[in-house]
Scaffold this active site. Structure first.
Site, mmCIF file in Angstrom:
data_model
loop_
_atom_site.group_PDB
_atom_site.id
_atom_site.type_symbol
_atom_site.label_atom_id
_atom_site.label_comp_id
_atom_site.label_asym_id
_atom_site.label_seq_id
_atom_site.Cartn_x
_atom_site.Cartn_y
_atom_site.Cartn_z
ATOM 1 N N ASP A 121 -3.629 -4.654 -7.489
ATOM 2 C CA ASP A 121 -3.447 -3.395 -6.779
ATOM 3 C C ASP A 121 -1.948 -3.104 -6.799
ATOM 4 O OD1 ASP A 121 -3.929 -1.236 -4.849
ATOM 5 O OD2 ASP A 121 -3.035 -2.607 -3.390
ATOM 6 N N ASP A 148 -4.462 -5.994 -1.184
ATOM 7 C CA ASP A 148 -3.983 -6.190 0.189
ATOM 8 C C ASP A 148 -4.888 -5.555 1.237
ATOM 9 O OD1 ASP A 148 -3.132 -3.486 -0.648
ATOM 10 O OD2 ASP A 148 -2.143 -3.453 1.300
ATOM 11 N N ASP A 205 0.105 -0.311 -4.451
ATOM 12 C CA ASP A 205 0.714 -0.044 -3.138
ATOM 13 C C ASP A 205 0.312 -1.121 -2.127
ATOM 14 O OD1 ASP A 205 1.729 3.080 -3.197
ATOM 15 O OD2 ASP A 205 0.024 2.720 -4.515
#
Length: 225
Positions: free
Chosen positions: A12, A174, A14
């Site tokens: 991922d 995240d 961001d």
């Protein structure tokens, strides 16, 4: 390190590779101010980063006690993206040890790909501005797939773009969106605890958690052994 030839590691963007919240939050506050609304601020905005510009705008409007007008959404998203492009890496920085992790994985033979709900062009611009673009064989944003994360197809398309297969891959994110994506695609998923939606991700049961990218090469090696 043992060879990781044939192994793919997907990331991922961001909140995982890069702490982009400062520039996204600043952009959101500019758009809100233009609509006569109070700023959301960095602390509050961090929880909503990673789901795209429209979702971030909706949260900013909700926090101000109103809703994003459907007839104005496209216009405001365009304004958001235009402003964001102008400051895309002004305050955004890779998380500690990210670059060393990427270099180590590539040196061991792994293929690296970005799987993000950010637009592909913006993702490529950000990675280039931070000097990380050469580490990845492909960047697959939300506009490059029919359905974005947590749809399994987003991750599977990302893996296939660099010759990867689910059984020889690891996905790192995240948030709950990322963990659910890994579960949906049946790809081992690691949760970065320094990101933005960690508790929601933890609740879904990732395969492992990590707080420092320095440990990732060894974890990937163990998982793929």
């Amino acid at each position: 390190m043992t060879s990781l030839q044939g192994v793919t590691v997907a990331f991922d963007l961001d909140g995982t590779l890069v702490d982009t919240a400062p520039d996204l939050a600043a952009t959101l506050d500019v758009i809100l101010a233009g609509e006569g609304l109070p700023p959301l601020g960095l602390a509050a905005a961090r929880a909503y980063v990673g789901h795209g510009a429209a979702a971030l705008l909706r949260q900013g409007f909700l926090a101000a006690g109103t809703t994003l007008p459907p007839g104005k959404e496209a216009e405001l998203v365009t304004a958001f993206v235009t402003h964001y492009q102008g400051r895309i890496a002004e305050a955004s920085r890779p998380f500690p040890n990210v670059e060393a992790c990427l270099v180590g994985l590539r040196a061991a033979g792994a293929n690296l790909v970005v799987c993000t709900n950010k637009r592909t062009g913006l993702s490529e611009q950000l990675l280039a501005a931070l000097g990380l673009d050469q580490q990845f064989k492909a960047v697959i944003g939300q506009d490059s797939v029919p359905a974005r994360k947590p749809d399994a197809g987003h991750l599977l398309t990302s893996l296939a773009a660099v010759g990867g297969t689910p059984g020889r891959s690891v996905f790192l994110g995240d948030s709950d969106t990322d963990v659910q994506t890994g579960l949906n695609a049946q790809v081992p998923v690691g949760l970065f605890t320094g990101g933005y939606a960690v508790e929601a991700g933890r609740a879904l049961g990732p395969d492992f958690e990590f707080s420092d990218f320095a440990v990732i090469p060894d974890i990937v090696q163990t998982l793929m052994a």
